[in-house]
Design a protein around this motif. Structure first.
Motif, mmCIF file in Angstrom:
data_model
loop_
_atom_site.group_PDB
_atom_site.id
_atom_site.type_symbol
_atom_site.label_atom_id
_atom_site.label_comp_id
_atom_site.label_asym_id
_atom_site.label_seq_id
_atom_site.Cartn_x
_atom_site.Cartn_y
_atom_site.Cartn_z
ATOM 1 N N LYS A 72 8.379 -7.113 31.534
ATOM 2 C CA LYS A 72 7.037 -7.549 31.854
ATOM 3 C C LYS A 72 7.079 -9.033 32.168
ATOM 4 C CE LYS A 72 2.367 -7.827 29.940
ATOM 5 N NZ LYS A 72 1.506 -7.543 28.751
ATOM 6 N N ASN A 73 6.451 -9.439 33.259
ATOM 7 C CA ASN A 73 6.448 -10.846 33.634
ATOM 8 C C ASN A 73 5.815 -11.701 32.547
ATOM 9 O OD1 ASN A 73 7.531 -10.073 36.058
ATOM 10 N ND2 ASN A 73 5.687 -10.425 37.258
ATOM 11 N N LEU A 74 6.354 -12.909 32.373
ATOM 12 C CA LEU A 74 5.713 -13.875 31.498
ATOM 13 C C LEU A 74 4.614 -14.572 32.292
ATOM 14 C CD1 LEU A 74 8.778 -15.601 29.786
ATOM 15 C CD2 LEU A 74 7.471 -13.630 28.987
ATOM 16 N N LYS A 75 3.468 -14.711 31.701
ATOM 17 C CA LYS A 75 2.355 -15.376 32.377
ATOM 18 C C LYS A 75 1.566 -16.140 31.344
ATOM 19 C CE LYS A 75 -1.476 -14.519 35.598
ATOM 20 N NZ LYS A 75 -2.243 -13.478 36.329
ATOM 21 N N GLY A 76 1.524 -17.461 31.483
ATOM 22 C CA GLY A 76 0.808 -18.271 30.515
ATOM 23 C C GLY A 76 0.787 -19.727 30.918
ATOM 24 N N ARG A 77 0.243 -20.539 30.049
ATOM 25 C CA ARG A 77 0.122 -21.968 30.328
ATOM 26 C C ARG A 77 1.386 -22.705 29.892
ATOM 27 N NH1 ARG A 77 -4.786 -23.697 26.847
ATOM 28 N NH2 ARG A 77 -3.352 -22.765 25.332
ATOM 29 N N LEU A 147 7.619 -21.736 16.925
ATOM 30 C CA LEU A 147 6.915 -21.668 18.210
ATOM 31 C C LEU A 147 6.519 -20.239 18.543
ATOM 32 C CD1 LEU A 147 8.773 -24.221 20.524
ATOM 33 C CD2 LEU A 147 6.692 -24.520 19.169
ATOM 34 N N ARG A 148 7.385 -19.295 18.241
ATOM 35 C CA ARG A 148 7.032 -17.895 18.499
ATOM 36 C C ARG A 148 5.846 -17.467 17.640
ATOM 37 N NH1 ARG A 148 12.707 -17.411 19.137
ATOM 38 N NH2 ARG A 148 13.083 -16.713 17.005
ATOM 39 N N ARG A 149 5.783 -17.952 16.401
ATOM 40 C CA ARG A 149 4.663 -17.609 15.542
ATOM 41 C C ARG A 149 3.349 -18.143 16.119
ATOM 42 N NH1 ARG A 149 3.838 -15.686 10.355
ATOM 43 N NH2 ARG A 149 5.711 -14.521 10.927
ATOM 44 N N LEU A 150 3.423 -19.276 16.823
ATOM 45 C CA LEU A 150 2.226 -19.850 17.442
ATOM 46 C C LEU A 150 1.845 -19.147 18.740
ATOM 47 C CD1 LEU A 150 2.846 -23.667 16.900
ATOM 48 C CD2 LEU A 150 1.191 -22.217 15.702
ATOM 49 N N GLY A 151 2.757 -18.305 19.277
ATOM 50 C CA GLY A 151 2.438 -17.563 20.491
ATOM 51 C C GLY A 151 3.272 -17.913 21.695
ATOM 52 N N ILE A 152 4.212 -18.857 21.563
ATOM 53 C CA ILE A 152 5.067 -19.202 22.695
ATOM 54 C C ILE A 152 5.949 -18.004 23.039
ATOM 55 C CG2 ILE A 152 6.925 -20.713 23.505
ATOM 56 C CD1 ILE A 152 4.230 -22.112 23.225
ATOM 57 N N THR A 153 5.967 -17.637 24.327
ATOM 58 C CA THR A 153 6.669 -16.417 24.725
ATOM 59 C C THR A 153 7.969 -16.647 25.488
ATOM 60 O OG1 THR A 153 5.304 -16.288 26.721
ATOM 61 C CG2 THR A 153 4.571 -15.044 24.798
ATOM 62 N N GLY A 154 8.307 -17.914 25.789
ATOM 63 C CA GLY A 154 9.543 -18.159 26.505
ATOM 64 C C GLY A 154 9.750 -19.630 26.780
ATOM 65 N N VAL A 155 10.949 -19.958 27.271
ATOM 66 C CA VAL A 155 11.320 -21.332 27.597
ATOM 67 C C VAL A 155 11.890 -21.371 29.006
ATOM 68 C CG1 VAL A 155 12.770 -23.310 26.984
ATOM 69 C CG2 VAL A 155 11.873 -21.827 25.180
ATOM 70 N N ILE A 156 11.438 -22.350 29.789
ATOM 71 C CA ILE A 156 12.018 -22.628 31.103
ATOM 72 C C ILE A 156 12.581 -24.037 31.038
ATOM 73 C CG2 ILE A 156 11.616 -22.803 33.584
ATOM 74 C CD1 ILE A 156 9.055 -21.138 33.130
ATOM 75 N N ALA A 157 13.828 -24.220 31.416
ATOM 76 C CA ALA A 157 14.440 -25.545 31.362
ATOM 77 C C ALA A 157 15.332 -25.762 32.579
ATOM 78 C CB ALA A 157 15.252 -25.707 30.079
ATOM 79 N N GLU A 158 15.665 -27.027 32.815
ATOM 80 C CA GLU A 158 16.582 -27.349 33.904
ATOM 81 C C GLU A 158 17.941 -26.688 33.645
ATOM 82 O OE1 GLU A 158 15.689 -29.415 36.469
ATOM 83 O OE2 GLU A 158 13.861 -30.354 35.717
ATOM 84 N N SER A 159 18.387 -26.739 32.394
ATOM 85 C CA SER A 159 19.603 -26.056 31.955
ATOM 86 C C SER A 159 19.589 -26.027 30.432
ATOM 87 C CB SER A 159 20.869 -26.768 32.472
ATOM 88 O OG SER A 159 20.970 -28.078 31.925
ATOM 89 N N PHE A 160 20.505 -25.253 29.844
ATOM 90 C CA PHE A 160 20.504 -25.070 28.401
ATOM 91 C C PHE A 160 21.843 -25.437 27.782
ATOM 92 C CE2 PHE A 160 16.466 -23.029 27.968
ATOM 93 C CZ PHE A 160 16.265 -22.306 29.132
ATOM 94 N N SER A 161 21.783 -25.896 26.536
ATOM 95 C CA SER A 161 22.989 -26.080 25.741
ATOM 96 C C SER A 161 23.531 -24.700 25.383
ATOM 97 C CB SER A 161 22.649 -26.860 24.470
ATOM 98 O OG SER A 161 23.728 -26.842 23.565
ATOM 99 N N PRO A 162 24.852 -24.493 25.461
ATOM 100 C CA PRO A 162 25.416 -23.159 25.216
ATOM 101 C C PRO A 162 25.071 -22.570 23.860
ATOM 102 C CG PRO A 162 27.051 -24.591 26.208
ATOM 103 C CD PRO A 162 25.882 -25.467 25.878
ATOM 104 N N GLY A 163 25.141 -23.391 22.794
ATOM 105 C CA GLY A 163 24.858 -22.881 21.462
ATOM 106 C C GLY A 163 23.426 -22.412 21.312
#
Length: 205
Positions: A72-77, A147-163
């Protein structure tokens, strides 16, 4: 505005006109600190302009998005944008609080040093945006649980640390790498992550 992303990362746990960005077939490369290579995507605005050397006349070649299941697509602010690179997520709840086990207590502390009203302002479905090497350091699980408990459903970043990347994917928390994302969204913009199309849409612009 439609933005193409770099690497699609999908959950497997239970927690939980416009012109599209074009795929660059030759953009597979090694990520920072030896992490898996990301497929960089050209970023284009609705009028054909964009980041990098890709102008409105450059032909695009769309390729299928790698996916293991229908999501399901993520859609939010955009609830917050971390402008700094190499962000240590322990700062979300504060290093001194990292051993707290109660998720509700962690949620009440989350982001208080950045925005004292964050917990009151965020709502289910919101997404956070980060910079390069997001999650740098020795990331622990409590900050993202908060953050998930507050309702955050995902993260978008330029890149991620492997760990960080491996840990959050193992928790079933959606992550998407999108070079240039910080320049194309503002806080509280409504965005959509379209897994099948392989794009991130800014619905506010």
């Amino acid at each position: 505005v439609v933005v193409g992303w770099g690497l699609l990362l999908w959950p497997h746990g239970d927690e939980g006109g416009r012109q599209a960005g074009s795929f660059d077939r030759n953009a597979e490369r090694q990520g920072p600190h030896g992490q898996p290579g990301f497929r960089d995507i050209s970023v284009q605005r609705g009028n054909g302009g964009g980041l990098g050397d890709r102008g409105p006349d450059r032909r695009s070649a769309e390729v299928p998005v790698r996916s293991a299941m229908s999501l399901k697509n993520l859609k939010g602010r955009v609830a917050f944008i971390f402008e700094e690179d190499d962000f240590d997520i322990d700062q979300i709840v504060g290093v001194k609080n990292i051993k707290i086990q109660d998720v509700d207590e962690l949620a009440a502390l989350a982001m208080s040093s950045y925005d004292p009203d964050f917990a009151k302002s965020v709502k289910p479905g919101d997404i956070i945006v980060g910079g390069h090497n997001f999650g740098y350091g020795h990331p622990h699980y409590p900050p993202m649980k908060a953050l998930r408990r507050l309702g955050i459903t995902g993260v978008i970043a330029e890149s991620f640390s492997p760990g960080y990347w491996r840990g959050e994917i193992s928790m079933g928390f959606p992550q998407a790498s999108c070079p240039g994302i910080r320049k194309l969204v503002e806080r509280w913009d409504e965005i959509e992550v379209d897994w099948d199309a392989g794009v991130i849409r800014n619905l506010a612009k």
